[in-house]
Design a protein around this motif. Structure first.
Motif, PDB file in Angstrom:
ATOM      1  N   SER A 194      45.127  48.628  38.300  1.00 55.97           N
ATOM      2  CA  SER A 194      43.817  48.359  38.899  1.00 55.97           C
ATOM      3  C   SER A 194      42.664  48.940  38.082  1.00 55.97           C
ATOM      4  CB  SER A 194      43.768  48.910  40.328  1.00 55.97           C
ATOM      5  OG  SER A 194      44.107  50.297  40.321  1.00 55.97           O
ATOM      6  N   SER A 195      42.960  49.899  37.185  1.00 54.70           N
ATOM      7  CA  SER A 195      41.901  50.514  36.373  1.00 54.70           C
ATOM      8  C   SER A 195      41.666  49.779  35.053  1.00 54.70           C
ATOM      9  CB  SER A 195      42.254  51.978  36.069  1.00 54.70           C
ATOM     10  OG  SER A 195      43.366  52.036  35.170  1.00 54.70           O
ATOM     11  N   LEU A 196      42.483  48.740  34.769  1.00 60.01           N
ATOM     12  CA  LEU A 196      42.405  48.040  33.483  1.00 60.01           C
ATOM     13  C   LEU A 196      41.381  46.906  33.519  1.00 60.01           C
ATOM     14  CD1 LEU A 196      46.228  47.806  32.694  1.00 60.01           C
ATOM     15  CD2 LEU A 196      44.601  49.474  31.793  1.00 60.01           C
ATOM     16  N   SER A 197      41.001  46.434  32.325  1.00 60.99           N
ATOM     17  CA  SER A 197      40.063  45.318  32.222  1.00 60.99           C
ATOM     18  C   SER A 197      40.769  44.001  32.554  1.00 60.99           C
ATOM     19  CB  SER A 197      39.508  45.231  30.794  1.00 60.99           C
ATOM     20  OG  SER A 197      40.527  44.801  29.899  1.00 60.99           O
ATOM     21  N   GLY A 198      39.974  42.936  32.741  1.00 63.04           N
ATOM     22  CA  GLY A 198      40.538  41.616  33.059  1.00 63.04           C
ATOM     23  C   GLY A 198      41.461  41.119  31.963  1.00 63.04           C
ATOM     24  N   GLY A 199      41.061  41.289  30.702  1.00 58.47           N
ATOM     25  CA  GLY A 199      41.885  40.843  29.571  1.00 58.47           C
ATOM     26  C   GLY A 199      43.205  41.591  29.504  1.00 58.47           C
ATOM     27  N   GLN A 200      43.181  42.907  29.787  1.00 55.62           N
ATOM     28  CA  GLN A 200      44.409  43.712  29.762  1.00 55.62           C
ATOM     29  C   GLN A 200      45.342  43.293  30.889  1.00 55.62           C
ATOM     30  OE1 GLN A 200      42.364  47.439  30.009  1.00 55.62           O
ATOM     31  NE2 GLN A 200      42.336  47.765  27.796  1.00 55.62           N
ATOM     32  N   ARG A 201      44.777  42.998  32.069  1.00 52.92           N
ATOM     33  CA  ARG A 201      45.625  42.554  33.194  1.00 52.92           C
ATOM     34  C   ARG A 201      46.231  41.180  32.922  1.00 52.92           C
ATOM     35  NH1 ARG A 201      41.446  44.660  36.632  1.00 52.92           N
ATOM     36  NH2 ARG A 201      40.896  42.574  37.345  1.00 52.92           N
ATOM     37  N   THR A 202      45.496  40.325  32.171  1.00 54.55           N
ATOM     38  CA  THR A 202      46.033  39.012  31.791  1.00 54.55           C
ATOM     39  C   THR A 202      47.227  39.178  30.851  1.00 54.55           C
ATOM     40  OG1 THR A 202      43.878  37.947  32.041  1.00 54.55           O
ATOM     41  CG2 THR A 202      45.473  36.807  30.679  1.00 54.55           C
TER      42      THR A 202
END
Length: 640
Positions: A165-173
């Protein structure tokens, strides 16, 4: 083995057809690309196959045991778990088995069980059976698989305890992609998986997919990626689908050859029809020739008239002009540090002169977009200086199209900035960017990613700036629009600085590459391929230096001589592999030609014409001779 069949599938949105009579087959280890314009229905078809969307008619046939894994565009992993714990959820079945094994181990060490041979034997048998199942299902491998995937997707420097939940959108992708890869489905369906991947991670994904055991069905606008990964291409155009064997480059060649062949056949038939109609018109009224004219009329009526081959759908059409030329010095950056509250990039220095076309590359998170925003004064520099030359006017393209969220209509988005231009001219410009008819009345905020990208490019074109700063300009563009943009930038008379992960685009546009790293900026003269070659040489030199340090007792001259020999050998090896890849593409192209010649020789119209048969046979023999030479060259290179 056939894993999936799509038969006569159709899909409509309201009254508008999206897909019509779609046929597609997926077999074990197939590598299939789905290509077509933005809005052609590629993502819709993937969703239907993955069971995420209904269809109107047709059939999808799939054996029950065949598993499908699907990753939609920009799907970020939503989870309150840590990176490691989330990846472990894929292997819950193995963790249960692992707990059972530990329970049985405890039972086997229990004194009561050890004193009861019958009970001990029963526990031992159960343990042996479970251990075999555990091993066969990858029980001793799954933690290593997780580490390998996370490392490949550039999470090697992350603590695996980091909350998702603390990561950026690109990292979660990227993590969503990683989790899907760990499930290893029989059919892996990926919609634009290369979004949010830097060049290093892209190369890793290419290698991973090349050795993947299942079948792959993929939509991507990355041409390098498609050429490396796929062996079949299905094109969706005008709601229909057509299959091509080979990678993306081979598909382009075949498509062009098919169009040329179909056009020749159409033109030949049109000539024949014109001759028949002319004969009928001139001879029908004469008593002596009426019967022959009537015979020609019957012949014409029986003829199956070909439709005119449809070329490519309408393409965008634009170019970038400048109001006036800049001075020779365009940009000087000295010891620049950029970031928001803390430094992201530091010690950046480089220079641009008029006519440069420079690609800015580096891993995700290194600060490429931040540097561009600093250069156009969207955020202030933390230290250092940015000096522009005389008469420099900047046109900036933001990868997020952050400024295109207005409630205006498309027409007004452009017209309000250039109110002195007549409406007809604004509509013509928008038409060149594929906004036709009622499209210009759409609200900007409701546009798709591809439409917003084209509108942003239209605004950029009207600026007529002499220095373009572009942040991921090919994101959201389909393959055709990318090619139009490339051609426009190649002809552009100004200076370009751009960030892109599209290696094909970098190769066509860049005259220099600047690599951003934690130590500053390093400049490479040449395109992307040259940059990669120099990087490999540097890595080899670094490896040599480390080896030299470890083997310092060896005579220095001998070690240096060995290094140069090794460097030359590696260079020759790269050249050998590159030539083998070129030959493989040529062989594929020539084999297609021989098939076409063989088909022509079976055509009654051809084999009854002696001269044509001789001509085609001669061409076929020439192609076969070339094939033999290439096969021999490939064999020799493979043996080296």
């Amino acid at each position: 083995m056939i894993l999936l069949q799509v038969n006569q599938l159709s899909k409509n949105f309201a009254a508008d057809p999206i897909l019509t009579n779609i046929k597609l087959e997926v077999q074990t280890r197939d590598r299939i690309a789905l290509v077509g314009r933005n809005g052609a229905g590629k993502s819709t078809l993937l969703k239907i196959i993955a069971g995420q969307m209904t269809y109107d008619s047709g059939d999808i046939i799939k054996p029950k045991e065949v598993t499908i894994g699907y990753l939609a565009q920009n799907t970020g992993l939503e989870s309150d778990l840590s990176i490691w714990d989330e990846m472990l959820t894929v292997f819950e079945h193995l963790q249960k088995k692992e707990k059972q094994l530990h329970r049985l181990e405890d039972q086997m060490s229990d004194p009561d069980a050890m004193n009861n041979p019958e009970a001990y034997e029963r526990i031992l048998k159960e343990y042996d059976k479970l251990q075999v199942e555990f091993k066969e299902n990858g029980g001793y491998q799954y933690e290593a698989d997780i580490r390998s995937i996370l490392h490949g997707l550039n999470f090697r420097h992350f603590s695996y305890d980091t909350k998702i939940s603390s990561l950026s959108g690109g990292q979660r992708t990227r993590l969503a992609l990683g989790k899907l890869l760990l499930t290893k489905p029989d059919i892996l369906i990926l919609d634009e998986p290369t979004n949010h991947l830097d060049i290093e991670t892209l190369s890793w994904l290419e290698q991973y997919l090349q050795s993947y055991d299942g079948a792959i069905l993929i939509v991507s606008h990355d041409r390098y990626f498609l050429d490396k990964v796929v062996s079949q291409v299905y094109e969706i155009s005008r709601h229909q689908i057509r299959k091509y064997l080979g990678n993306y480059s081979s598909y382009l060649d075949q498509k062009a050859a098919n169009f040329e062949r179909d056009m020749k056949q159409f033109e030949k038939q049109q000539e024949e029809i014109a001759k028949l109609q002319d004969f009928i018109q001139r001879n029908l009224a004469r008593a002596s020739t009426t019967k022959r004219a009537q015979s020609r009329r019957k012949q014409l009526a029986k003829m199956e008239v070909m439709d005119k081959p449809l070329g490519d759908e309408k393409s965008a059409s634009f170019g970038f002009e400048i109001n006036r030329q800049s001075g020779n010095e365009v940009l000087n950056i000295n010891s620049l540090a950029a970031g928001y509250e803390e430094k992201i990039t530091d010690n950046i220095s480089f220079r641009l002169v008029r006519g440069d076309s420079i690609a800015l590359v580096g891993p995700n998170g290194i600060g490429k977009s931040t540097l561009l925003k600093t250069m156009v004064k969207k955020i202030p520099a933390l230290s250092g200086e940015i000096l522009y030359g005389s008469n420099v006017s900047i046109g900036y393209y933001d990868q997020e199209q952050a400024e295109l969220t207005s409630k205006k209509r498309v027409l007004n988005e452009l017209w309000d900035e250039y109110p002195l231009k007549p409406e007809k001219e604004i509509r013509t410009i928008l038409g060149n960017f594929l906004f036709s008819g009622d499209d210009v009345l759409k609200t900007v905020s409701t546009l798709s990613g591809g439409e917003k990208a084209r509108l942003a490019l239209a605004k950029l074109m009207l600026q007529k700036a002499n220095f373009l700063i572009l942040d991921e300009p090919t994101n959201h563009l389909d393959l055709d629009s990318k090619e139009i943009l490339e051609n426009a930038l190649i002809d552009y008379p100004g200076t370009i600085l751009f960030v892109s992960h599209d290696r094909y685009f970098i190769n066509r546009i860049a005259t220099k590459v600047i690599e951003l790293s934690s130590n500053g900026a390093t400049e490479y003269l040449g395109d992307y391929d040259y940059f990669i070659e120099k990087k490999q040489e540097q890595e080899e030199l670094q490896a040599f230096n480390q080896h030299e340090h470890a083997q310092s007792e060896l005579p220095a001259k001998q070690e240096k001589h060995n290094y140069h020999l090794d460097k030359e050998a590696k260079k020759l090896e790269r050249q050998r592999k590159r030539r083998m890849e070129e030959i493989e593409k040529l062989i594929e192209k020539l084999e297609m030609q021989t098939k076409e010649f063989d088909q022509l020789l079976c055509d009654p119209e051809v084999y009854q014409d002696h001269e044509k048969v001789l001509e085609i046979t001669k061409k076929n023999d020439e192609v076969k001779l070339k094939l033999e030479d290439l096969m021999e060259e490939w064999t020799n290179l493979a043996d080296e």
